[in-house]
Write a protein that holds these residues in place. Structure first.
Motif, PDB file in Angstrom:
ATOM      1  N   GLU A 269      -3.756  12.062   4.798  1.00  0.00           N
ATOM      2  CA  GLU A 269      -2.487  11.475   5.235  1.00  0.00           C
ATOM      3  C   GLU A 269      -2.249  11.710   6.719  1.00  0.00           C
ATOM      4  N   GLU A 270      -2.676  12.865   7.230  1.00  0.00           N
ATOM      5  CA  GLU A 270      -2.418  13.188   8.638  1.00  0.00           C
ATOM      6  C   GLU A 270      -3.218  12.313   9.599  1.00  0.00           C
ATOM      7  N   LEU A 271      -4.248  11.612   9.081  1.00  0.00           N
ATOM      8  CA  LEU A 271      -5.034  10.714   9.921  1.00  0.00           C
ATOM      9  C   LEU A 271      -4.631   9.248   9.723  1.00  0.00           C
ATOM     10  N   ARG A 272      -3.453   9.045   9.207  1.00  0.00           N
ATOM     11  CA  ARG A 272      -2.968   7.691   8.916  1.00  0.00           C
ATOM     12  C   ARG A 272      -3.032   6.782  10.147  1.00  0.00           C
ATOM     13  N   HIS A 273      -2.760   7.324  11.323  1.00  0.00           N
ATOM     14  CA  HIS A 273      -2.692   6.507  12.535  1.00  0.00           C
ATOM     15  C   HIS A 273      -3.980   6.554  13.360  1.00  0.00           C
ATOM     16  N   SER A 274      -5.029   7.140  12.815  1.00  0.00           N
ATOM     17  CA  SER A 274      -6.299   7.215  13.543  1.00  0.00           C
ATOM     18  C   SER A 274      -6.919   5.827  13.707  1.00  0.00           C
ATOM     19  N   GLN A 275      -7.203   5.452  14.940  1.00  0.00           N
ATOM     20  CA  GLN A 275      -7.821   4.159  15.193  1.00  0.00           C
ATOM     21  C   GLN A 275      -9.261   4.120  14.699  1.00  0.00           C
ATOM     22  N   ARG A 276      -9.929   5.266  14.742  1.00  0.00           N
ATOM     23  CA  ARG A 276     -11.309   5.312  14.250  1.00  0.00           C
ATOM     24  C   ARG A 276     -11.361   5.050  12.745  1.00  0.00           C
ATOM     25  N   ILE A 277     -10.461   5.676  12.022  1.00  0.00           N
ATOM     26  CA  ILE A 277     -10.431   5.473  10.568  1.00  0.00           C
ATOM     27  C   ILE A 277     -10.011   4.047  10.243  1.00  0.00           C
ATOM     28  N   ALA A 278      -9.042   3.515  10.964  1.00  0.00           N
ATOM     29  CA  ALA A 278      -8.614   2.135  10.722  1.00  0.00           C
ATOM     30  C   ALA A 278      -9.771   1.170  10.944  1.00  0.00           C
ATOM     31  N   ALA A 279     -10.547   1.405  12.003  1.00  0.00           N
ATOM     32  CA  ALA A 279     -11.687   0.532  12.298  1.00  0.00           C
ATOM     33  C   ALA A 279     -12.730   0.612  11.185  1.00  0.00           C
ATOM     34  N   PHE A 280     -13.018   1.828  10.729  1.00  0.00           N
ATOM     35  CA  PHE A 280     -14.009   1.994   9.660  1.00  0.00           C
ATOM     36  C   PHE A 280     -13.500   1.406   8.350  1.00  0.00           C
ATOM     37  N   ARG A 281     -12.245   1.670   8.005  1.00  0.00           N
ATOM     38  CA  ARG A 281     -11.662   1.144   6.773  1.00  0.00           C
ATOM     39  C   ARG A 281     -11.703  -0.380   6.753  1.00  0.00           C
ATOM     40  N   ASP A 282     -11.272  -1.013   7.848  1.00  0.00           N
ATOM     41  CA  ASP A 282     -11.260  -2.477   7.903  1.00  0.00           C
ATOM     42  C   ASP A 282     -12.670  -3.047   7.831  1.00  0.00           C
ATOM     43  N   PHE A 283     -13.608  -2.380   8.489  1.00  0.00           N
ATOM     44  CA  PHE A 283     -14.994  -2.833   8.458  1.00  0.00           C
ATOM     45  C   PHE A 283     -15.552  -2.797   7.030  1.00  0.00           C
ATOM     46  N   VAL A 284     -15.337  -1.699   6.338  1.00  0.00           N
ATOM     47  CA  VAL A 284     -15.850  -1.567   4.969  1.00  0.00           C
ATOM     48  C   VAL A 284     -15.220  -2.619   4.064  1.00  0.00           C
ATOM     49  N   GLN A 285     -13.927  -2.851   4.219  1.00  0.00           N
ATOM     50  CA  GLN A 285     -13.258  -3.858   3.392  1.00  0.00           C
ATOM     51  C   GLN A 285     -13.799  -5.257   3.672  1.00  0.00           C
ATOM     52  N   GLU A 286     -14.090  -5.549   4.933  1.00  0.00           N
ATOM     53  CA  GLU A 286     -14.681  -6.850   5.274  1.00  0.00           C
ATOM     54  C   GLU A 286     -16.049  -7.007   4.618  1.00  0.00           C
ATOM     55  N   GLU A 287     -16.833  -5.936   4.637  1.00  0.00           N
ATOM     56  CA  GLU A 287     -18.165  -5.998   4.039  1.00  0.00           C
ATOM     57  C   GLU A 287     -18.093  -6.139   2.522  1.00  0.00           C
ATOM     58  N   ILE A 288     -17.093  -5.515   1.917  1.00  0.00           N
ATOM     59  CA  ILE A 288     -16.894  -5.653   0.472  1.00  0.00           C
ATOM     60  C   ILE A 288     -16.536  -7.097   0.129  1.00  0.00           C
ATOM     61  N   ILE A 289     -15.671  -7.704   0.922  1.00  0.00           N
ATOM     62  CA  ILE A 289     -15.292  -9.100   0.692  1.00  0.00           C
ATOM     63  C   ILE A 289     -16.510 -10.013   0.819  1.00  0.00           C
ATOM     64  N   ALA A 290     -17.322  -9.782   1.861  1.00  0.00           N
ATOM     65  CA  ALA A 290     -18.535 -10.589   2.048  1.00  0.00           C
ATOM     66  C   ALA A 290     -19.495 -10.395   0.882  1.00  0.00           C
ATOM     67  N   TYR A 291     -19.599  -9.155   0.405  1.00  0.00           N
ATOM     68  CA  TYR A 291     -20.468  -8.845  -0.738  1.00  0.00           C
ATOM     69  C   TYR A 291     -20.007  -9.611  -1.975  1.00  0.00           C
ATOM     70  N   ARG A 292     -18.711  -9.614  -2.221  1.00  0.00           N
ATOM     71  CA  ARG A 292     -18.181 -10.309  -3.398  1.00  0.00           C
ATOM     72  C   ARG A 292     -18.424 -11.820  -3.317  1.00  0.00           C
ATOM     73  N   LYS A 293     -18.272 -12.395  -2.104  1.00  0.00           N
ATOM     74  CA  LYS A 293     -18.512 -13.822  -1.932  1.00  0.00           C
ATOM     75  C   LYS A 293     -19.961 -14.176  -2.230  1.00  0.00           C
ATOM     76  N   ASN A 294     -20.878 -13.336  -1.781  1.00  0.00           N
ATOM     77  CA  ASN A 294     -22.296 -13.570  -2.047  1.00  0.00           C
ATOM     78  C   ASN A 294     -22.594 -13.528  -3.533  1.00  0.00           C
ATOM     79  N   ILE A 295     -21.945 -12.586  -4.232  1.00  0.00           N
ATOM     80  CA  ILE A 295     -22.166 -12.490  -5.675  1.00  0.00           C
ATOM     81  C   ILE A 295     -21.679 -13.750  -6.370  1.00  0.00           C
ATOM     82  N   LYS A 296     -20.514 -14.268  -5.968  1.00  0.00           N
ATOM     83  CA  LYS A 296     -19.956 -15.466  -6.602  1.00  0.00           C
ATOM     84  C   LYS A 296     -20.815 -16.690  -6.336  1.00  0.00           C
ATOM     85  N   ASN A 297     -21.445 -16.745  -5.165  1.00  0.00           N
ATOM     86  CA  ASN A 297     -22.231 -17.922  -4.796  1.00  0.00           C
ATOM     87  C   ASN A 297     -23.627 -17.926  -5.385  1.00  0.00           C
ATOM     88  N   GLN A 298     -23.996 -16.819  -6.020  1.00  0.00           N
ATOM     89  CA  GLN A 298     -25.353 -16.768  -6.575  1.00  0.00           C
ATOM     90  C   GLN A 298     -25.408 -17.432  -7.947  1.00  0.00           C
TER      91      GLN A 298
END
Length: 298
Positions: A269-298
């Motif tokens: 919770e104390e790292l809620r405003h960390s820009q590094r964590i926000a960048a990593f979190r958003d990146f992982v979520q984007e990759e998860i979305i791309a992964y799901r799209k690939n699965i649906k298109n197969q």
């Protein structure tokens, strides 16, 4: 209590040597020794046993070291928050996850993250054990179950199932098993039952072994299982997220599947405003979305 003396005590306890601590602090051994002696006098306690091979903490020293270690971790967290820019992402980010997910899913995607944030340093800590995020053993975790620790922000990323896979080349050579009884004609590759792993995977392996599999290759992580499958050693129990990245894998016996394994991203919770964590979190979520799209298109 004198903070400077505590800082020097912590360095000595961590290094186990007056000389090594002095080198780190840019102080002479005699200066470090005076500070430790002064701290012991103020506490009326002996903090170290002097030994020929170095210094060993006394019981009182252990208590103080536990306190200074917690203080240092809090200071590291505060320093990270202060240094985080509102517009830039830089500095070290300690990420912990399992050996399998870290080597097989996350690491191959990190080049994209580094292209976006070239000043970011990732310390990837691959552990089957759960590191203590509130105590700052890591900054952010991707775990194969919902974290139970308090004071964590958590987000469910996706679900994983353990399934049975072979390669196309293996099937061409040895035939494709169609049902559970066909396992008696094949070798099973799986995680060692004694290795740390998600319970759903261990349960599935136990069920498969009950079918009278004549030969088995067990490995202590999924990277090893994957290598065995890719080299046509046998049929492997692997997480389903690999099928998208390794098109040579073919799922066999579709009814073979573990229960659902939730994947969570968590950070203190104390790292809620960390820009590094926000960048990593958003990146992982984007990759998860791309992964799901690939699965649906197969």
């Amino acid at each position: 209590m004198d903070w400077d003396k505590l800082r020097i005590f912590h360095a000595v306890a961590d290094a186990g040597s007056l000389t090594h601590a002095g080198d780190l602090l840019h102080l002479s051994q005699s200066a470090v020794s005076r500070q430790i002696r002064g701290l012991e006098e103020s506490l009326n306690a002996t903090l170290f046993h002097r030994h020929a091979r170095g210094l060993i903490l006394t019981e009182q020293g252990e208590l103080l070291f536990d306190a200074t270690r917690a203080m240092m971790k809090r200071l590291d967290a505060a320093t990270a928050r202060i240094r985080d820019s509102e517009e830039e992402v830089f500095g070290e980010l300690r990420v912990t996850t399992t050996v399998g997910f870290g080597t097989l899913w996350l690491a191959p995607r990190l080049p994209k993250l580094f292209e976006r944030y070239p000043d970011l340093n990732i310390d990837l800590m691959l552990e089957e054990s759960v590191l203590d995020l509130p105590m700052r053993e890591a900054d952010v975790a991707i775990r194969m179950k919902e974290p139970s620790q308090a004071d964590l922000i958590r987000k469910r990323l996706m679900s994983v199932h353990m399934r049975l896979y072979a390669t196309k080349a293996y099937i061409e050579k040895f035939g494709e098993p169609k049902e559970m009884s066909d396992l008696e004609d094949h070798r099973l590759i799986c995680q060692n039952p004694s290795a740390a792993q998600v319970g759903a995977g261990a349960t599935l392996v136990a069920q498969l072994m009950a079918e009278g599999v004549p030969s088995k290759l067990s490995v202590n992580n999924y990277f090893g299982v994957l290598q065995g499958v890719l080299h046509n050693v046998g049929l492997g129990v692997l997480p389903d997220y690999l099928a998208n990245d390794f098109p040579e894998l073919v799922r066999v016996i579709p009814e073979v599947e573990s229960s659902e394994v939730p994947v969570f991203l968590a950070y203190p919770e104390e790292l809620r405003h960390s820009q590094r964590i926000a960048a990593f979190r958003d990146f992982v979520q984007e990759e998860i979305i791309a992964y799901r799209k690939n699965i649906k298109n197969q």
